[in-house]
Design a protein around this motif. Structure first.
Motif, PDB file in Angstrom:
ATOM      1  N   TYR A 135     -19.870   5.610  40.760  1.00  0.00           N
ATOM      2  CA  TYR A 135     -19.843   4.703  39.602  1.00  0.00           C
ATOM      3  C   TYR A 135     -18.507   4.723  38.868  1.00  0.00           C
ATOM      4  CZ  TYR A 135     -24.721   3.607  40.259  1.00  0.00           C
ATOM      5  OH  TYR A 135     -25.899   3.143  40.785  1.00  0.00           O
ATOM      6  N   GLU A 136     -17.539   5.419  39.448  1.00  0.00           N
ATOM      7  CA  GLU A 136     -16.179   5.481  38.896  1.00  0.00           C
ATOM      8  C   GLU A 136     -16.167   5.958  37.444  1.00  0.00           C
ATOM      9  OE1 GLU A 136     -14.608   1.565  39.822  1.00  0.00           O
ATOM     10  OE2 GLU A 136     -14.092   2.234  41.842  1.00  0.00           O
ATOM     11  N   ILE A 137     -16.975   6.959  37.182  1.00  0.00           N
ATOM     12  CA  ILE A 137     -17.011   7.573  35.854  1.00  0.00           C
ATOM     13  C   ILE A 137     -16.055   8.777  35.884  1.00  0.00           C
ATOM     14  CG2 ILE A 137     -18.474   8.783  34.174  1.00  0.00           C
ATOM     15  CD1 ILE A 137     -20.887   7.220  35.499  1.00  0.00           C
ATOM     16  N   PRO A 138     -15.081   8.828  34.983  1.00  0.00           N
ATOM     17  CA  PRO A 138     -14.167   9.970  34.972  1.00  0.00           C
ATOM     18  C   PRO A 138     -14.920  11.301  34.816  1.00  0.00           C
ATOM     19  CG  PRO A 138     -13.341   8.229  33.556  1.00  0.00           C
ATOM     20  CD  PRO A 138     -14.737   7.830  33.958  1.00  0.00           C
ATOM     21  N   VAL A 139     -14.474  12.298  35.556  1.00  0.00           N
ATOM     22  CA  VAL A 139     -15.172  13.583  35.569  1.00  0.00           C
ATOM     23  C   VAL A 139     -14.231  14.702  35.133  1.00  0.00           C
ATOM     24  CG1 VAL A 139     -16.553  15.193  36.948  1.00  0.00           C
ATOM     25  CG2 VAL A 139     -16.469  12.784  37.600  1.00  0.00           C
ATOM     26  N   ILE A 140     -14.763  15.606  34.344  1.00  0.00           N
ATOM     27  CA  ILE A 140     -14.079  16.862  34.039  1.00  0.00           C
ATOM     28  C   ILE A 140     -14.979  17.960  34.593  1.00  0.00           C
ATOM     29  CG2 ILE A 140     -13.255  18.395  32.206  1.00  0.00           C
ATOM     30  CD1 ILE A 140     -13.161  15.819  30.365  1.00  0.00           C
ATOM     31  N   ILE A 141     -14.519  18.629  35.650  1.00  0.00           N
ATOM     32  CA  ILE A 141     -15.312  19.747  36.162  1.00  0.00           C
ATOM     33  C   ILE A 141     -14.980  20.980  35.324  1.00  0.00           C
ATOM     34  CG2 ILE A 141     -15.719  21.335  38.115  1.00  0.00           C
ATOM     35  CD1 ILE A 141     -16.871  18.650  38.777  1.00  0.00           C
ATOM     36  N   VAL A 142     -16.016  21.604  34.785  1.00  0.00           N
ATOM     37  CA  VAL A 142     -15.841  22.847  34.041  1.00  0.00           C
ATOM     38  C   VAL A 142     -16.564  23.942  34.821  1.00  0.00           C
ATOM     39  CG1 VAL A 142     -16.518  24.080  31.941  1.00  0.00           C
ATOM     40  CG2 VAL A 142     -15.474  21.819  31.768  1.00  0.00           C
ATOM     41  N   ALA A 143     -15.789  24.912  35.276  1.00  0.00           N
ATOM     42  CA  ALA A 143     -16.367  26.028  36.034  1.00  0.00           C
ATOM     43  C   ALA A 143     -16.581  27.185  35.068  1.00  0.00           C
ATOM     44  CB  ALA A 143     -15.446  26.416  37.180  1.00  0.00           C
ATOM     45  N   THR A 144     -17.858  27.470  34.808  1.00  0.00           N
ATOM     46  CA  THR A 144     -18.225  28.407  33.737  1.00  0.00           C
ATOM     47  C   THR A 144     -18.305  29.864  34.212  1.00  0.00           C
ATOM     48  OG1 THR A 144     -20.575  28.139  34.214  1.00  0.00           O
ATOM     49  CG2 THR A 144     -19.617  26.630  32.598  1.00  0.00           C
ATOM     50  N   LYS A 145     -18.445  30.736  33.252  1.00  0.00           N
ATOM     51  CA  LYS A 145     -18.698  32.176  33.453  1.00  0.00           C
ATOM     52  C   LYS A 145     -17.530  32.879  34.149  1.00  0.00           C
ATOM     53  CE  LYS A 145     -23.623  31.168  33.182  1.00  0.00           C
ATOM     54  NZ  LYS A 145     -25.000  31.572  33.415  1.00  0.00           N
ATOM     55  N   ALA A 146     -16.312  32.396  33.880  1.00  0.00           N
ATOM     56  CA  ALA A 146     -15.109  32.972  34.485  1.00  0.00           C
ATOM     57  C   ALA A 146     -14.970  34.457  34.154  1.00  0.00           C
ATOM     58  CB  ALA A 146     -13.875  32.215  34.015  1.00  0.00           C
ATOM     59  N   ASP A 147     -15.502  34.854  33.000  1.00  0.00           N
ATOM     60  CA  ASP A 147     -15.412  36.275  32.602  1.00  0.00           C
ATOM     61  C   ASP A 147     -16.144  37.195  33.567  1.00  0.00           C
ATOM     62  OD1 ASP A 147     -18.319  36.843  31.040  1.00  0.00           O
ATOM     63  OD2 ASP A 147     -17.638  34.760  31.025  1.00  0.00           O
ATOM     64  N   LYS A 148     -17.016  36.615  34.394  1.00  0.00           N
ATOM     65  CA  LYS A 148     -17.786  37.440  35.339  1.00  0.00           C
ATOM     66  C   LYS A 148     -17.069  37.670  36.668  1.00  0.00           C
ATOM     67  CE  LYS A 148     -22.401  36.905  33.521  1.00  0.00           C
ATOM     68  NZ  LYS A 148     -23.801  37.053  33.900  1.00  0.00           N
ATOM     69  N   ILE A 149     -15.893  37.097  36.830  1.00  0.00           N
ATOM     70  CA  ILE A 149     -15.111  37.340  38.053  1.00  0.00           C
ATOM     71  C   ILE A 149     -13.707  37.777  37.662  1.00  0.00           C
ATOM     72  CG2 ILE A 149     -14.752  36.443  40.399  1.00  0.00           C
ATOM     73  CD1 ILE A 149     -15.756  33.877  39.703  1.00  0.00           C
ATOM     74  N   PRO A 150     -13.134  38.713  38.418  1.00  0.00           N
ATOM     75  CA  PRO A 150     -11.762  39.126  38.122  1.00  0.00           C
ATOM     76  C   PRO A 150     -10.799  37.940  38.279  1.00  0.00           C
ATOM     77  CG  PRO A 150     -12.710  40.452  39.917  1.00  0.00           C
ATOM     78  CD  PRO A 150     -13.730  39.436  39.547  1.00  0.00           C
TER      79      PRO A 150
END
Ligand SMILES: Nc1nc2c(ncn2[C@@H]2O[C@H](COP(=O)(O)OP(=O)(O)O)[C@@H](O)[C@H]2O)c(=O)[nH]1
Ligand SMILES: [Mg+2]
Length: 195
Positions: A135-150
């Motif tokens: 549908y050509e909707i702009p996307v912002i991917i947010v990858a969460t819980k970064a604090d749980k990985i080094p």
């Protein structure tokens, strides 16, 4: 644009079009699996402890929640997908509600699609991304819980997610943590860049 993010409140909950606010204020929708950290993301961006309820009851029929931010912007919290416990009928109703919003809403500027940085995107995550691209909707991917990985492993996880999604490099990708606020400024920049 100057937005006072302290001036935020829940505005209304909507099941369908007839309940949506009627004005020209830009909207950013937030989507993701239950438990991915969507409510925490909203709370972190708005610097609030519990504006968007965290860990809402799974399986319960949910609505689109509209948050008014300083009368200049709205966040639209889309109920989390991926709950196996929900019946087929409930799931179909949920799908219709979201599809109606995403495909007909003129106010919509972009969707923040949340995934868990630790894991490969689920089939639902991939489907949502494909839907938004279609549908050509702009996307912002947010990858969460970064604090749980080094930190040294972030790149590897980011690449795996992008590969699985067939990520379009023109979209934004933000590594985020609501625990240590990694990515907070980037998330705001990306959102403000879309409105
Ligand atoms: N470590 C960590 N936990 C998080 C993060 N974001 C959310 N959580 C936790 O993940 C669970 C689900 O979060 P919630 O925001 O309610 O997810 P939602 O169902 O997508 O709205 C809660 O226990 C949160 O405290 C994060 O960035 N880091
Ligand atoms: Mg939530």
């Amino acid at each position: 644009m100057e937005i006072n993010t302290h001036n935020a409140e829940i505005l209304l909950s909507a099941a369908n079009k007839s309940h949506y606010p009627q004005d020209d204020i830009p909207e950013i929708a937030l989507a993701g699996r239950s438990n991915v950290g969507k409510s925490s993301f909203i709370n972190t961006l708005l610097n609030r402890k519990n504006l968007a309820r965290t860990s809402g009851k799974p399986g319960k029929t949910q609505l689109l929640n509209f948050f008014n931010i300083d009368d200049k912007l709205r966040f639209v919290d889309v109920p989390g997908y991926g709950y196996a416990k929900v019946s087929k009928t409930e799931r179909a109703k949920w799908g219709k509600m979201i599809e109606e919003y995403l495909t007909t809403r003129d106010n919509l500027r972009a969707v923040v699609s949340l995934v868990d940085l630790r894991h490969d995107p689920s089939a639902d995550d991939v489907q949502m991304y494909e839907f938004l691209k279609y549908y050509e909707i702009p996307v912002i991917i947010v990858a969460t819980k970064a604090d749980k990985i080094p930190r040294g492993k972030w790149n590897k996880h980011e690449s795996a997610i992008k590969k699985k999604l067939d990520f379009d490099q023109t979209d934004d990708f933000i590594i985020f943590s609501s625990v240590d606020k990694t990515g907070l400024d980037q998330a705001w920049d990306a959102i403000l860049g879309k409105i």
